[in-house]
Scaffold this motif. Structure first.
Motif, PDB file in Angstrom:
ATOM      1  N   SER A 150      46.064  42.417  44.100  1.00 32.26           N
ATOM      2  CA  SER A 150      47.075  43.101  43.551  1.00 32.26           C
ATOM      3  C   SER A 150      48.453  42.611  43.804  1.00 32.26           C
ATOM      4  CB  SER A 150      47.136  44.709  44.063  1.00 32.26           C
ATOM      5  OG  SER A 150      47.542  44.710  45.508  1.00 32.26           O
TER       6      SER A 150
ATOM      7  N   ALA B 111      40.530  38.629  43.823  1.00 32.89           N
ATOM      8  CA  ALA B 111      41.335  39.267  42.575  1.00 32.89           C
ATOM      9  C   ALA B 111      42.604  40.251  43.726  1.00 32.89           C
ATOM     10  CB  ALA B 111      40.751  40.231  41.939  1.00 32.89           C
TER      11      ALA B 111
ATOM     12  N   ARG C 266      48.537  32.545  39.440  1.00 34.56           N
ATOM     13  CA  ARG C 266      48.986  33.323  38.839  1.00 34.56           C
ATOM     14  C   ARG C 266      49.905  32.465  37.468  1.00 34.56           C
ATOM     15  NH1 ARG C 266      52.786  37.972  40.845  1.00 34.56           N
ATOM     16  NH2 ARG C 266      52.560  38.829  38.780  1.00 34.56           N
TER      17      ARG C 266
ATOM     18  N   THR D 199      39.916  41.762  51.406  1.00 34.23           N
ATOM     19  CA  THR D 199      41.111  41.212  50.653  1.00 34.23           C
ATOM     20  C   THR D 199      41.482  40.043  51.663  1.00 34.23           C
ATOM     21  OG1 THR D 199      43.334  41.602  49.710  1.00 34.23           O
ATOM     22  CG2 THR D 199      42.974  42.601  51.867  1.00 34.23           C
TER      23      THR D 199
ATOM     24  N   THR E 178      47.494  31.149  46.501  1.00 35.26           N
ATOM     25  CA  THR E 178      47.223  32.131  45.321  1.00 35.26           C
ATOM     26  C   THR E 178      47.747  31.343  43.747  1.00 35.26           C
ATOM     27  OG1 THR E 178      49.543  33.053  45.130  1.00 35.26           O
ATOM     28  CG2 THR E 178      48.148  34.056  46.629  1.00 35.26           C
TER      29      THR E 178
ATOM     30  N   ARG F  16      47.468  38.854  36.211  1.00 36.80           N
ATOM     31  CA  ARG F  16      46.347  38.633  36.941  1.00 36.80           C
ATOM     32  C   ARG F  16      46.707  37.757  38.192  1.00 36.80           C
ATOM     33  NH1 ARG F  16      41.414  39.975  35.133  1.00 36.80           N
ATOM     34  NH2 ARG F  16      40.949  40.077  37.517  1.00 36.80           N
TER      35      ARG F  16
ATOM     36  N   PHE G 127      44.994  35.644  41.745  1.00 35.63           N
ATOM     37  CA  PHE G 127      44.031  35.417  42.257  1.00 35.63           C
ATOM     38  C   PHE G 127      44.282  34.561  43.612  1.00 35.63           C
ATOM     39  CE2 PHE G 127      42.483  36.328  38.203  1.00 35.63           C
ATOM     40  CZ  PHE G 127      41.246  37.062  38.549  1.00 35.63           C
TER      41      PHE G 127
END
Length: 268
Positions: free
Chosen positions: A28, A26, A199, A2, A197, A151, A153
């Motif tokens: 969480s 990806a 989203r 990660t 990131t 989602r 990323f």
């Protein structure tokens, strides 16, 4: 693997040169934002840089949605001050096929000014990046257009700077790196990594782009990461490195790496 929250943790996931790639992982919900933000540094960064916050009317509703998502009141400025990450909002109008910047709260920019990017499409925002239009622009646009709510990323990058400042305004490289030598590179070169990131906000449909900045002196990094950076110098010197000033620091960085390698390989 990660994306971590330090230069040492991020470098193994970062591109080392060559063809530009998104390099997305990806994430969480628990991996989205830094769980231990230095809010005093954030407050000081925004106070010292009033131009850090830029917001057009289109960005107000997404800003409020973002703040509510983080469990706070207000809008984009309050959201960015409550977490470690800088935050940008992008949206697409009904008569357009591209996303444009409608809001930015960026206390720690990497040599760019939010006010100069407002209203620009992604390709225009990234115009200074060599190869972006040819190698990455269409793929980024397609990815963002298809990004579903829920989602998340992430990706990361790195730069070599001559300062540990979180807000980085690059000087002419001949001037910035003039004092750097193989002997002092561990203390005078700083590795800057952005943990980015993406989203989509579910209610407004806006795209949220976050940027978490981490800086460490070259000498504080793991041996594996110093070796990784030294190896990347050749790829940067092939053309991309001109914008990054690589010709002014590459020899010193590689010399430092060689010295450390010799020291590690020597018997105690």
């Amino acid at each position: 693997m990660t994306l971590g929250f330090s230069v040492d943790a991020l470098l193994p996931r970062a591109r080392g040169g060559g063809v530009l790639k998104m390099g997305l992982a990806a994430l969480s919900e628990n991996e989205w934002l830094d769980p231990d933000p230095d809010l005093a540094a954030r407050e000081a960064g925004f106070a010292a840089y009033p131009e850090a916050i830029q917001l057009v009317p289109e960005g107000e509703a997404p800003g409020r949605e973002l703040a509510a998502m983080l469990g706070i009141g207000g809008g984009l400025p309050e959201a960015a001050k409550a977490r470690w990450e800088d935050m940008c909002l992008l949206t697409r109008r009904e008569d357009e096929d591209f996303y444009r910047l409608i809001g930015a709260a960026v206390a720690f920019p990497s040599d760019w000014r939010p006010a100069e990017k407002m209203g620009l499409p992604l390709a225009g925002m990234h115009a200074p990046i060599q190869g972006y239009a040819e190698q990455l622009a269409s793929g980024v646009d397609r990815f963002i257009a298809g990004l579903a709510p829920g989602r998340i990323f992430g990706r990361c990058n790195w730069f070599i700077a001559a300062t540990p400042a979180l807000r980085w305004v690059a000087e002419p490289p001949e001037q910035a790196f003039a004092h750097v030598t193989p002997e002092n590179a561990g203390e005078t070169l700083f590795v800057r990594s952005e943990r980015q990131t993406l989203r989509r906000l579910p209610e407004t449909g806006a795209i949220l782009f976050t940027i978490g900045v981490y800086v460490a002196p070259l000498g504080a990094l793991s041996h594996a990461n110093v070796t990784r950076l030294a190896g990347a110098m050749e790829k940067l010197l092939a053309g991309e490195g001109d914008r990054r000033g690589a010709p002014c620091y590459a020899v010193a960085l590689q010399g430092f790496a060689q010295t450390r390698e010799a020291a590690i390989g020597s018997p105690v």
